[in-house]
Write a protein that holds these residues in place. Structure first.
Motif, PDB file in Angstrom:
ATOM      1  N   HIS A 289       0.819  -1.219   0.000  1.00  0.00           N
ATOM      2  CA  HIS A 289       0.000   0.000   0.000  1.00  0.00           C
ATOM      3  C   HIS A 289       0.848   1.263   0.000  1.00  0.00           C
ATOM      4  O   HIS A 289       0.422   2.288  -0.506  1.00  0.00           O
ATOM      5  CB  HIS A 289      -0.930  -0.002   1.220  1.00  0.00           C
TER       6      HIS A 289
ATOM      7  N   LEU B   4      -1.887   5.597  -7.623  1.00  0.00           N
ATOM      8  CA  LEU B   4      -3.016   4.661  -7.656  1.00  0.00           C
ATOM      9  C   LEU B   4      -3.766   4.773  -8.967  1.00  0.00           C
ATOM     10  O   LEU B   4      -4.373   3.822  -9.440  1.00  0.00           O
ATOM     11  CB  LEU B   4      -3.962   4.945  -6.475  1.00  0.00           C
TER      12      LEU B   4
ATOM     13  N   SER C 122      -5.784   1.739 -11.471  1.00  0.00           N
ATOM     14  CA  SER C 122      -7.213   1.677 -11.176  1.00  0.00           C
ATOM     15  C   SER C 122      -8.013   2.142 -12.383  1.00  0.00           C
ATOM     16  O   SER C 122      -7.510   2.868 -13.248  1.00  0.00           O
ATOM     17  CB  SER C 122      -7.542   2.546  -9.960  1.00  0.00           C
TER      18      SER C 122
ATOM     19  N   SER D  54     -11.621   4.799 -10.575  1.00  0.00           N
ATOM     20  CA  SER D  54     -11.340   4.894  -9.142  1.00  0.00           C
ATOM     21  C   SER D  54     -11.392   3.569  -8.403  1.00  0.00           C
ATOM     22  O   SER D  54     -11.309   3.540  -7.191  1.00  0.00           O
ATOM     23  CB  SER D  54     -12.297   5.863  -8.443  1.00  0.00           C
ATOM     24  N   ILE D  55     -11.547   2.473  -9.140  1.00  0.00           N
ATOM     25  CA  ILE D  55     -11.550   1.176  -8.452  1.00  0.00           C
ATOM     26  C   ILE D  55     -10.200   0.506  -8.673  1.00  0.00           C
ATOM     27  O   ILE D  55      -9.753   0.331  -9.804  1.00  0.00           O
ATOM     28  CB  ILE D  55     -12.699   0.291  -8.959  1.00  0.00           C
ATOM     29  N   ILE D  56      -9.546   0.171  -7.566  1.00  0.00           N
ATOM     30  CA  ILE D  56      -8.183  -0.331  -7.648  1.00  0.00           C
ATOM     31  C   ILE D  56      -8.164  -1.772  -8.140  1.00  0.00           C
ATOM     32  O   ILE D  56      -8.927  -2.610  -7.659  1.00  0.00           O
ATOM     33  CB  ILE D  56      -7.507  -0.251  -6.263  1.00  0.00           C
ATOM     34  N   ASP D  57      -7.291  -2.045  -9.085  1.00  0.00           N
ATOM     35  CA  ASP D  57      -7.089  -3.410  -9.554  1.00  0.00           C
ATOM     36  C   ASP D  57      -6.095  -4.085  -8.617  1.00  0.00           C
ATOM     37  O   ASP D  57      -4.888  -3.838  -8.667  1.00  0.00           O
ATOM     38  CB  ASP D  57      -6.541  -3.358 -10.990  1.00  0.00           C
ATOM     39  N   ALA D  58      -6.630  -4.919  -7.716  1.00  0.00           N
ATOM     40  CA  ALA D  58      -5.798  -5.501  -6.658  1.00  0.00           C
ATOM     41  C   ALA D  58      -4.652  -6.315  -7.251  1.00  0.00           C
ATOM     42  O   ALA D  58      -3.540  -6.312  -6.722  1.00  0.00           O
ATOM     43  CB  ALA D  58      -6.654  -6.381  -5.757  1.00  0.00           C
ATOM     44  N   ASP D  59      -4.891  -6.993  -8.367  1.00  0.00           N
ATOM     45  CA  ASP D  59      -3.839  -7.824  -8.957  1.00  0.00           C
ATOM     46  C   ASP D  59      -2.703  -6.964  -9.488  1.00  0.00           C
ATOM     47  O   ASP D  59      -1.528  -7.270  -9.304  1.00  0.00           O
ATOM     48  CB  ASP D  59      -4.422  -8.672 -10.093  1.00  0.00           C
ATOM     49  N   ALA D  60      -3.070  -5.865 -10.144  1.00  0.00           N
ATOM     50  CA  ALA D  60      -2.044  -4.976 -10.680  1.00  0.00           C
ATOM     51  C   ALA D  60      -1.204  -4.408  -9.545  1.00  0.00           C
ATOM     52  O   ALA D  60       0.012  -4.251  -9.670  1.00  0.00           O
ATOM     53  CB  ALA D  60      -2.689  -3.835 -11.470  1.00  0.00           C
ATOM     54  N   GLU D  61      -1.864  -4.128  -8.422  1.00  0.00           N
ATOM     55  CA  GLU D  61      -1.144  -3.565  -7.281  1.00  0.00           C
ATOM     56  C   GLU D  61      -0.103  -4.556  -6.754  1.00  0.00           C
ATOM     57  O   GLU D  61       1.037  -4.194  -6.486  1.00  0.00           O
ATOM     58  CB  GLU D  61      -2.141  -3.207  -6.169  1.00  0.00           C
ATOM     59  N   VAL D  62      -0.526  -5.819  -6.667  1.00  0.00           N
ATOM     60  CA  VAL D  62       0.407  -6.850  -6.204  1.00  0.00           C
ATOM     61  C   VAL D  62       1.599  -6.934  -7.151  1.00  0.00           C
ATOM     62  O   VAL D  62       2.760  -6.987  -6.734  1.00  0.00           O
ATOM     63  CB  VAL D  62      -0.315  -8.218  -6.133  1.00  0.00           C
ATOM     64  N   GLU D  63       1.322  -6.890  -8.444  1.00  0.00           N
ATOM     65  CA  GLU D  63       2.388  -7.021  -9.429  1.00  0.00           C
ATOM     66  C   GLU D  63       3.415  -5.895  -9.290  1.00  0.00           C
ATOM     67  O   GLU D  63       4.626  -6.126  -9.291  1.00  0.00           O
ATOM     68  CB  GLU D  63       1.769  -6.962 -10.826  1.00  0.00           C
TER      69      GLU D  63
END
Lengths: 512, 389
Positions: A363, A370, A374, A377-386
């Motif tokens: 985070h 972000l 996203s 405004s909705i975060i792509d959780a998979d992209a964040e992990v990557e």
């Protein structure tokens, strides 16, 4: 047999992920001024924190004796009761209270339910006289200069009946004159039988006052030198501190400097509250593509404030002057504007202003950008992990995973997370404010390597540092800043620390 | 063993909730006054405590921005309720228009406070304390100290009715909805799980996945059986579920939600990272006004009256629910899930003690004590975790 006031034996202190001290030994002779030197992160402050009880008994290994008595300090109170007083680099005075109130804080005169104010003021004026400070004990701390505040700290120590005084970088924020006063005072105290431990980066000062000198490196004692017996000249100390030739500390890079990418003209910034005080005064500078430009200056010279005012007016009021990026004038009114123009600012205060300590690595890294991971405004959780995984492996952030919380990481790894979050916006100009403060040598080298990689990718770096050897080792060009002004500009060819210092000193005397 | 410890640590409050529920159930059956889990009581529990759950989701956002709370919540409920009474009962205005106006007024009240807090830096505690007095005063002025009732059926049906209205298909319908919901949740999570697995992300073991889903399904189906035996699915439960789902999604998956945590976690770091810190704070308090207005509409329907004293100490229940649910008093930590657990906890406490016939004066003292005990337990167990790690 010599009279030892303090003997520390095999002190080892571990933090999560880092060994801060490894079998450190220290012997201090009564009545000496004993200097401790070492690079940032060598363990000087940690050792003093053990001594003063800030790291309580049991959280470290080894033992130490004060006046031949084994110490088991649980808190600072315990050590102060024995006459050990630690004056920290960041002064611990309460700005809104008077000198007298500060001096006897926790040691109030009179009885519990009836403070004897007359006695308080008389006593404190006595102590102020001893340190040569001619101001009323009723003045508020916030009205004093940093040098005067430092003297108040000393007077406060005297009021506690100090026997062993620990000074952590006492002159770091002082100008030359104040520094000399302070050093003279420490010598005076020595005459009165007070032992001092002096931590300082200013080797010339150590040469001037120290009787004995202990060098720490990477959490271990390297050697102890005595004045009159051993050579304690600057080059000798540096050799002990660094342990190798200075050039080895910095990775090599090929220099390929292009066109000007950033230029600042007549930049003036006023203090946000005291609206008449100029923090930055008519600064002009430029940065070219693929260049590392250093800003050297003492603490309080306005370096950080200048950088933050450039970064979307994050500091100061009534900012005037012009900022050009890629030859076009831009007005950056907030951080978003700055980011959108390819600027990134990596703060010197990573815990206070840089990271969300209770949050995960993931985070923290994603916060600056972000938008890029996203949709609506909705975060792509998979992209964040990557993204987080990418930076974790690229910057070699040592952790159990991207879901580990920041507050359990070591300083060096926290710094890498801070860098990651700014690399994630893919900036073209990166302002690094003290990027290696308080981190160990290995992590420093990794960060230097990273800086070089960025420059080789045609990015530009503004490097702000108190560590002159770092600036000399990394930069192509160095600006010298003092009291809000840029007082000199040097190409980094045959440049030395002395030349930078003399620029600062000359500007103090008003010769430009 | 280590795994069990971890599960317990992560779900401390949920476990405490279950334990407290079982204790009440034991005491209630022993005293011979039926059970906590009678169909009628479940319906009761939901309609009695809807307000805590709605308000605590809103309060959570305020707490996240920096441990601040909105003290004016209860007064906003009273003021918007008074407005609803005046418009619907006294003026006989169109129901939908009245609801719309009430929500707008709620948002404006929240924005009024949010403005001072976010842009003028008035401490939230003081700004909302002023709001608490002001709004309550206006509620008394509008109603002239009187209570307005009754509300027309055309208004009440939105909040007080049950689905389905036909008693013959009630049980079958409710059970079907429960089963469908369970199956949907199972299928959706399975799809997500498989997708994650195919990309190679970390996933929980299959057995614990199944156990979790079975537990959730049991709760849903159990509740639907109980509701089916009584009057069906309460409309208020549907409103509640939508709100909880929306805010859970908002805080955990959207950029604004993430910014909310950043502002509370480290205000300066968030500002230097390009987060619109003032805007986020403003949003949190404005939203509190909106949810207070919804609560007002729910409450006037439940009591079938608008009174100037309505909603008193609602803010305290909502704050307590958030803290019981693990929100940090310093901001930056807390979840909607936790706030809901906290809300239900407060509800069970209220409801259980009422059934046991405990004196109302004692009830308040017990609530206070339990709040402290729950939070102490949470703090201590977290401290231990930090020492161990």
């Amino acid at each position: 047999m010599e009279n030892k006031i303090l003997v520390m034996k095999n002190i080892t202190k571990k933090f999560p992920g880092v060994i801060a001290l490894q079998d450190v030994n220290l012997e201090v002779t009564r009545g000496d001024i004993h200097a401790i030197v070492g690079e940032n992160g060598a363990g000087k402050s940690t050792l003093m924190n053990v001594l003063s009880g800030l790291h309580p008994y049991g959280t470290y290994e080894g033992e130490f004796f004060y006046n031949k008595e084994k110490c088991k300090f649980e808190s600072i109170n315990d050590s102060e009761n024995k006459g050990i007083v630690f004056i920290h680099q960041e002064l611990a005075l309460i700005p809104q209270l008077s000198i007298a109130e500060n001096m006897f804080l926790g040691n109030e005169q009179g009885s519990l339910f009836n403070i004897d104010w007359d006695k308080t003021y008389v006593e404190s004026e006595n102590f102020l006289k001893k340190v040569g400070l001619n101001v009323s004990a009723k003045s508020l701390i916030q009205d004093l200069s940093v040098g005067q505040q430092q003297l108040v700290e000393l007077a406060k120590a005297l009021a506690k009946n100090v026997q062993l005084l620990i000074l952590d970088e006492p002159t770091a924020a002082l100008n030359d004159e104040d520094s000399q006063n302070l050093l003279k005072l420490i010598l005076d105290l020595k005459q009165q039988g007070i032992t001092s431990i002096l931590i300082s980066h200013k080797l010339n000062e150590i040469e001037q006052v120290a009787d004995t000198l202990t060098i720490l490196r990477d959490g271990s004692t390297i050697e102890t030198l005595k004045k009159g017996i051993d050579d304690i000249s600057e080059p000798r100390i540096v050799k002990g501190m660094v342990g190798r030739e200075l050039s080895d500390r910095f990775p090599n890079r090929s220099v390929d400097i292009g066109n000007e990418v950033l230029s600042v003209k007549n930049w003036t910034v006023y203090h946000p509250v005291l609206s008449k005080r100029k923090i930055c005064d008519n600064i002009n500078m430029n940065v070219r593509e693929g260049e590392i430009v250093g800003i050297s200056g003492l603490m309080g010279s306005g370096r950080t404030e200048f950088a933050m005012s450039l970064f979307g007016k994050s500091y100061g009021k009534n900012i005037s002057g012009n900022l050009f990026i890629d030859g076009k004038e831009v007005v950056l009114n907030n951080v978003k504007d700055a980011i959108n123009n390819g600027l990134a600012y990596v703060t010197e205060d990573r815990k206070g202003k840089g990271l969300l300590l209770d949050e995960t690595i993931k985070h923290n890294i994603s916060l600056t950008n972000l938008k890029s991971i996203s949709k609506n405004s909705i975060i792509d959780a998979d992209a964040e992990v990557e993204i987080a995984e990418e930076y974790r492996s690229k910057l070699n952030i040592r952790s159990t995973g991207i879901d580990q919380h920041i507050n359990v990481l070591s300083g060096g790894n926290q710094q890498k997370v801070l860098l990651s979050k700014w690399l994630f916006i893919e900036p073209t100009i990166l302002i690094l404010d003290e990027p290696t403060r308080g981190i160990d040598v290995g992590a420093k080298y990794e960060i230097y390597t990273l800086i070089n990689e960025m420059v080789e990718q045609k990015k530009s770096i503004i490097l702000i540092s108190s560590d002159m050897s770092e600036l000399l080792g990394m930069c192509d060009r160095i600006y010298v800043m003092n009291q809000g002004r840029f007082v000199a500009e040097h190409e980094n060819i045959n440049l030395s620390q002395e030349m930078i210092m003399s620029s600062i000193l000359r500007s103090d005397k008003g010769v430009l | 063993m280590e795994k069990i410890k971890q599960v317990i640590r992560k779900n401390t409050m949920l476990l405490i909730l279950i334990i407290v529920t079982l204790i009440f159930q034991f005491l209630i059956t022993r005293s011979g006054s039926s059970s906590l889990f009678t169909p009628a009581n479940i319906t009761n529990l939901i309609s009695q405590n809807a307000y805590v759950v709605i308000l605590s989701t809103g309060m959570l956002l305020c707490i996240l921005t920096g441990g601040n709370v909105d003290l004016s919540t209860g007064s906003m409920v009273a003021l918007v309720g008074a407005l609803a009474g005046t418009l619907i009962v006294r003026q006989g205005l169109n129901i939908h228009l009245s609801i719309f106006l009430c929500l707008i007024v709620g948002i404006l009240l929240g924005a009024w406070q949010g403005f001072w807090i976010a842009y003028v830096n008035v401490p939230a505690f003081i700004a909302t304390l002023a709001g608490m007095l002001t709004f309550r005063g206006f509620a008394w002025i509008i109603l002239d100290g009187l209570t307005i009732s009754p509300f027309p059926q055309s208004y009440l049906k939105y909040f007080n009715s049950f689905i389905p209205s036909n008693p013959e298909i009630r049980f079958v319908f409710t059970l079907t909805v429960g089963i469908l919901l369970s199956v949907t949740i199972f299928v959706v999570s399975l799809v997500f799980r498989l997708r994650k697995k195919s990309i190679g992300y970390k996933i929980i073991s299959f057995s614990s996945f199944i156990v979790r889903k079975i537990l959730i399904s049991l709760v849903i189906i159990g509740a639907s059986i109980l509701l089916g035996k009584d009057k069906g699915i309460p409309a208020i439960l549907i409103i509640l579920s939508i709100i909880v789902f929306v805010y859970h999604y908002f805080t955990s998956r959207t950029v604004y939600g993430r910014h909310l945590y950043a502002v509370g976690g480290n205000y300066q770091a968030a500002a230097l990272s390009g987060v619109n810190t003032k805007g986020i704070t403003f949003l949190a308090y404005t939203n509190m006004g909106f949810l207070s207005a919804i609560t007002a509409l729910v409450s006037v329907a439940r009591f079938n009256s608008a009174a100037p004293s309505a909603g008193s100490s609602y803010e305290m229940d909502a704050i307590a629910a958030c803290y019981i649910g693990g929100a940090s008093a310093y901001g930056g930590i807390g979840t909607v899930r936790g706030a809901v657990i906290g809300g239900v906890f407060m509800g069970i406490l209220n409801n259980g003690m009422s059934i046991l016939g405990i004196d109302a004066n004692w009830q308040m003292a017990v609530k206070g004590f339990v709040l402290l005990a729950a939070v102490i337990f949470d703090v201590v167990s977290k401290n231990r975790v930090q020492v161990e790690s």
